[in-house]
Motif scaffolding. Structure first.
Motif, PDB file in Angstrom:
ATOM      1  N   SER A 248       0.976  -1.229  -0.227  1.00 55.67           N
ATOM      2  CA  SER A 248      -0.038  -0.023   0.056  1.00 55.67           C
ATOM      3  C   SER A 248       0.981   1.318   0.048  1.00 55.67           C
ATOM      4  N   PHE A 249       0.221   2.432  -0.520  1.00 49.60           N
ATOM      5  CA  PHE A 249       1.048   3.599  -0.485  1.00 49.60           C
ATOM      6  C   PHE A 249       0.417   4.422   0.826  1.00 49.60           C
ATOM      7  N   SER A 250      -0.392   3.772   1.518  1.00 50.15           N
ATOM      8  CA  SER A 250      -1.096   4.671   2.533  1.00 50.15           C
ATOM      9  C   SER A 250      -0.120   5.070   3.592  1.00 50.15           C
ATOM     10  N   LYS A 251       0.472   4.211   4.014  1.00 52.80           N
ATOM     11  CA  LYS A 251       1.704   4.647   5.262  1.00 52.80           C
ATOM     12  C   LYS A 251       3.072   5.130   4.817  1.00 52.80           C
ATOM     13  N   ASN A 252       3.423   4.572   3.813  1.00 56.80           N
ATOM     14  CA  ASN A 252       4.723   5.403   3.083  1.00 56.80           C
ATOM     15  C   ASN A 252       4.515   6.563   2.524  1.00 56.80           C
ATOM     16  N   GLY A 253       3.534   6.757   1.718  1.00 57.01           N
ATOM     17  CA  GLY A 253       3.635   7.995   0.775  1.00 57.01           C
ATOM     18  C   GLY A 253       2.369   8.982   1.673  1.00 57.01           C
ATOM     19  N   GLY A 254       1.655   8.400   2.709  1.00 56.27           N
ATOM     20  CA  GLY A 254       0.636   9.185   3.336  1.00 56.27           C
ATOM     21  C   GLY A 254      -0.694   9.089   2.509  1.00 56.27           C
ATOM     22  N   PHE A 255      -1.012   7.992   1.802  1.00 61.83           N
ATOM     23  CA  PHE A 255      -1.938   7.976   0.946  1.00 61.83           C
ATOM     24  C   PHE A 255      -3.372   7.324   1.587  1.00 61.83           C
ATOM     25  N   THR A 256      -3.475   7.473   2.908  1.00 58.25           N
ATOM     26  CA  THR A 256      -4.639   7.047   3.479  1.00 58.25           C
ATOM     27  C   THR A 256      -5.844   7.601   3.248  1.00 58.25           C
TER      28      THR A 256
END
Ligand code: MLT
Length: 410
Positions: A248-256
């Motif tokens: 997921s890109f949620s927790k590395n790129g701040g994409f939540t």
């Protein structure tokens, strides 16, 4: 009158995070003064702004959609080729891991993917989850009819629970008996523990010997700091024949809130038909996605692609270091309070033993009532989570420091 899906009626209470939200609202309505100093360390939701590389790429993508010549309607359901190529190259082949561009299937989140994957699996599977567990794995199996009823502890019939505990460092080993499917999450949500290479080798050996499918959730991979902890299940030889990986890109790129993730389904991964034939899973997942999903927006995929640019990589590093810095502050606070902790080194979560023999919901009440800090009670992640709680490090540094001070003062 239409028939409803009776399986939904087996679900216990609400989904964990809305339930916490409900309790927090009840507290803040009743205590408006305390509400002003409330710090939320419950749900693992990012707090820091989107990386500049992402914003620049997304602005440019918006402008492209504003011109007839570069306008785009539907994109490929499985993701644009340039994003799939960037993922396969940067996350896998650059690290010596064999993954082809077209084995990557882009989606709008790992929560959806880990639930939706059940669409392509049969109904007769024996399914194992670790306990404590990310509740989505369990609840989606309940919804799909893969479980019996819940018992008094909330454990569902037909699911195999593999207990994580202090003795095994919250990384349960493979079971003695065989299961058809197992969910593994490393670095782990909620305990923050990360499986070593030897532990993953044991799992892959088990899966190959038992023809078990591993559903490997690596959403927190970017937080691994210790050398020797695998970032991908495919670092283990033989995993291409037994595992699907979720990232997921949620927790590395701040994409939540932005929403973008991907699934790796190796073309070498097989499963059995009801009549006993062996068939690849890759075409089924592709078929599922192209039928039920219209893809992630062009703007968002351009934003995700920018995370792999040199600037994007540096900005992701800075974000991860920020949250891991918070984790160190929170761990230190818990240590000073004399609370045993796990995690927070390869993950943005700290797993803490409740002091004084409190249950995890009693600890939730104490933390919100006395320290005005929201945490997540371990019991919400399964019976083995009772007696523990999770602190999320997703916050500003000032808030993390304030939470540490309040923990020490409690
Ligand atoms: C959590 O708090 O466990 C996460 O927010 C879950 C998620 O990413 O869906």
């Amino acid at each position: 009158m239409a028939f409803l899906n009776d399986n939904y009626l087996k679900l216990k209470a609400g989904y964990l995070f809305p339930e916490i939200g409900r309790r927090v609202k009840a507290f803040t309505d009743a205590n408006p003064e305390a509400a002003k100093r409330l710090i939320r360390c419950g749900i693992g939701d990012v707090t820091e702004p989107l990386p500049e590389a992402v914003r620049t790429a997304m602005h440019k993508a918006v402008d492209e959609l504003g011109e007839r010549a570069s306008f785009k309607g539907y994109g490929p359901e499985q993701g644009y080729e340039w994003l799939r190529a960037a993922i396969a190259m940067n996350d896998y082949r650059a690290h010596g891991i064999e993954v082809a561009d077209d084995e990557i299937i882009v989606s709008d989140g790992s929560k959806c993917d880990t639930g939706n994957i059940l669409d392509i699996l049969g109904a007769a599977n024996v399914i194992a989850v670790t306990d404590p567990v990310y509740p989505v794995y369990v609840d989606t199996n309940v919804m799909a009819g893969n479980t019996g009823e819940a018992d008094a502890h909330g454990a569902y019939g037909r699911l195999v629970y593999l207990a994580g505990n202090e003795a095994n460092g919250f990384i349960p080993p493979p079971p003695r008996g065989r299961v058809d499917v197992v969910y593994l999450c490393s670095p782990n949500n909620p305990t923050g523990s990360a499986a070593t290479r030897a532990q993953l080798e044991e799992w892959v050996a088990y899966a190959r010997a038992n023809e078990t499918l591993i559903l490997f959730d690596a959403a927190y991979e970017a937080y691994i700091t210790e050398p020797g902890v695998p970032h991908s299940i495919y670092e283990i030889p033989g995993a291409r024949e037994c595992a699907i990986e979720f990232r997921s890109f949620s927790k590395n790129g701040g994409f939540t809130g932005v929403r973008c993730a991907f699934v790796v389904v190796p073309k070498t991964l097989m499963a059995r038909t009801a009549s006993g034939e062996s068939k690849p899973l890759h075409p089924l997942w592709l078929r599922r996605q192209t039928t039920k999903f219209n893809g992630v927006s062009y703007i968002v995929q351009r934003g995700a692609e920018a995370l792999y640019s040199p600037g994007g990589k540096a900005q992701v590093r800075a974000l991860v270091e920020h949250y891991l810095g918070n984790a160190a502050v929170l761990r230190e606070g818990a240590h000073k309070a004399g609370w045993p902790t796990w995690g927070g080194v390869n993950a943005p979560y700290i797993w803490v033993k409740c002091p004084g023999g409190l249950t995890s919901w009693e600890m939730f009440d104490k933390m919100i009532g006395k320290a005005n800090v929201v945490i997540t009670p371990g019991a919400g992640f399964g019976a083995a989570g009772e007696g523990y709680f999770r602190i999320s490090a997703f916050n500003s540094r000032a808030n993390a420091e304030e939470v540490a001070r309040r923990i020490i003062a409690l």
